[in-house]
Write a protein that holds these residues in place. Sequence first.
Motif, mmCIF file in Angstrom:
data_model
loop_
_atom_site.group_PDB
_atom_site.id
_atom_site.type_symbol
_atom_site.label_atom_id
_atom_site.label_comp_id
_atom_site.label_asym_id
_atom_site.label_seq_id
_atom_site.Cartn_x
_atom_site.Cartn_y
_atom_site.Cartn_z
ATOM 1 N N LEU A 29 0.819 -1.209 0.000
ATOM 2 C CA LEU A 29 0.000 0.000 0.000
ATOM 3 C C LEU A 29 0.851 1.257 0.000
ATOM 4 O O LEU A 29 0.590 2.217 -0.718
ATOM 5 C CB LEU A 29 -0.911 -0.020 1.237
ATOM 6 N N ILE A 30 1.901 1.271 0.857
ATOM 7 C CA ILE A 30 2.713 2.470 1.008
ATOM 8 C C ILE A 30 3.809 2.495 -0.047
ATOM 9 O O ILE A 30 4.721 1.689 -0.023
ATOM 10 C CB ILE A 30 3.332 2.540 2.410
ATOM 11 N N ALA A 31 3.698 3.410 -0.978
ATOM 12 C CA ALA A 31 4.683 3.536 -2.046
ATOM 13 C C ALA A 31 5.593 4.734 -1.834
ATOM 14 O O ALA A 31 6.393 5.077 -2.701
ATOM 15 C CB ALA A 31 3.974 3.660 -3.391
ATOM 16 N N GLY A 32 5.438 5.404 -0.704
ATOM 17 C CA GLY A 32 6.290 6.544 -0.398
ATOM 18 C C GLY A 32 5.933 7.800 -1.156
ATOM 19 O O GLY A 32 6.705 8.751 -1.195
ATOM 20 N N GLU A 33 4.754 7.829 -1.754
ATOM 21 C CA GLU A 33 4.326 9.007 -2.498
ATOM 22 C C GLU A 33 3.133 9.630 -1.795
ATOM 23 O O GLU A 33 2.518 9.040 -0.922
ATOM 24 C CB GLU A 33 3.937 8.620 -3.932
ATOM 25 N N ALA A 34 2.788 10.835 -2.205
ATOM 26 C CA ALA A 34 1.627 11.520 -1.642
ATOM 27 C C ALA A 34 0.370 10.729 -1.935
ATOM 28 O O ALA A 34 0.246 10.052 -2.951
ATOM 29 C CB ALA A 34 1.510 12.931 -2.233
ATOM 30 N N TYR A 299 -2.636 1.326 10.178
ATOM 31 C CA TYR A 299 -3.083 0.176 9.377
ATOM 32 C C TYR A 299 -3.502 -0.983 10.284
ATOM 33 O O TYR A 299 -4.579 -1.574 10.097
ATOM 34 C CB TYR A 299 -1.973 -0.271 8.426
ATOM 35 N N ASP A 300 -2.675 -1.320 11.255
ATOM 36 C CA ASP A 300 -2.997 -2.434 12.154
ATOM 37 C C ASP A 300 -4.294 -2.167 12.908
ATOM 38 O O ASP A 300 -5.127 -3.067 13.089
ATOM 39 C CB ASP A 300 -1.858 -2.653 13.158
ATOM 40 N N THR A 354 -2.845 7.870 3.134
ATOM 41 C CA THR A 354 -2.977 6.767 2.176
ATOM 42 C C THR A 354 -3.655 5.566 2.826
ATOM 43 O O THR A 354 -4.544 4.940 2.237
ATOM 44 C CB THR A 354 -1.589 6.354 1.651
ATOM 45 N N VAL A 355 -3.243 5.246 4.044
ATOM 46 C CA VAL A 355 -3.816 4.104 4.760
ATOM 47 C C VAL A 355 -5.295 4.351 5.054
ATOM 48 O O VAL A 355 -6.148 3.478 4.814
ATOM 49 C CB VAL A 355 -3.026 3.848 6.060
ATOM 50 N N ILE A 356 -5.623 5.521 5.564
ATOM 51 C CA ILE A 356 -7.018 5.827 5.897
ATOM 52 C C ILE A 356 -7.883 5.749 4.656
ATOM 53 O O ILE A 356 -8.975 5.154 4.665
ATOM 54 C CB ILE A 356 -7.113 7.213 6.560
ATOM 55 N N GLU A 357 -7.417 6.336 3.562
ATOM 56 C CA GLU A 357 -8.202 6.305 2.329
ATOM 57 C C GLU A 357 -8.375 4.878 1.817
ATOM 58 O O GLU A 357 -9.420 4.542 1.246
ATOM 59 C CB GLU A 357 -7.549 7.199 1.271
#
Length: 364
Positions: A29-34, A299-300, A354-357
């Motif tokens: 999920l986390i790609a390090g981008e906005a 996320y957890d 990003t995680v919340i969305e």
Amino acid sequence: MLSRRETILSALRATTGFAVAASSPFGTLIAGEAAAQPAGGVRLPLGAAVRDDPLEKEADYRAAIIRHCTQIVGEGGLKWYDLRPSRERFVYDRPDRQLAFATANGMTLRGHTLVWYGAMPDWTKSISSAAEAEREMVGHIEQVMGRYRGRIKSWDVVNEAIPDEPASRSDIRPSIWQQRLGESHIALALRTAARVDPQAQLVINEYDIEFVGPRFRRKREAFLRLLRDLKLRNVPLHAVGLQGHLRAEIPIDKEGLSAFISECRTMGLQVLVTELDVVDEKLPGPPEVRDILAASRVYDFLDAVRAGSPIDSILTWGITDRYTWVPLYFKRADGLENRPLPLDRDYRPKPMLTVIEHFLRDRR
């Protein structure tokens, strides 16, 4: 050469022992981008607590709330201390302005909070009998909910009823209401709220039930006992609010929290995330490392809350690191600014957003 994300994750492993597998859902999920804009410009059902001063005076703050949120809740304005400077006087200017902003921008406003041990004006210390306590509490709910009937559709009727370290499953946090009326004040508040606005969503809001450890397990058990008791007595209650002030250094008890959520849903209760942020005082200093760790904790938490059903609502306690309660109580020893929220102090999206969305989109 290593990608930006690989560099960050490598630093996490080297400095903290924290590992994110590239194939894990979070690592993917986390790609390090906005964070990406919602598809088609449609706002996702995200909410945030707002502060009155920047909401009125700062265009960037207003724009961030409008861009990202469909719901707001006042950090203040509807607490007793704000509303009731004296026994006879109600002051509604702040919630009225919050509601006007929400309405003008296609949002809803949550009500926080009707019955709480905290933020009480000094005059309430003179409440000296059960009859007086009942009169004041019932009258307050009637006045405040009556004013916003049909316009504020979700209320934290009772806030933080369970003590930090409950002595037993039946332990209730001390307050003027508990002192004068006992545990019956909780049912009385909910029944009064239902009578004043039968269409409103009635919520009990609580914190510190999501972590690993015996203290947090006992708090979950005490909270669950209270919820079961209210439902068995047919007290009107529609939802549980999980505040989600996450301590970044304490793991989420995913199994225990998921079991708690399943019990709530079995009782017909919705599950709201009402005050989400990450207390990051004990995390490593580099912002990119901290942001990934904070996003992982979120996320957890949200993954456990989902527990096989969509999350009904997610609100963060603020939208930008520029305005947060965290440094008032958890200031970092290294002097670096806290980073507890979805946007940084310059309103740039962080991995937490990003995680919340992701969880708001994935409402299966």
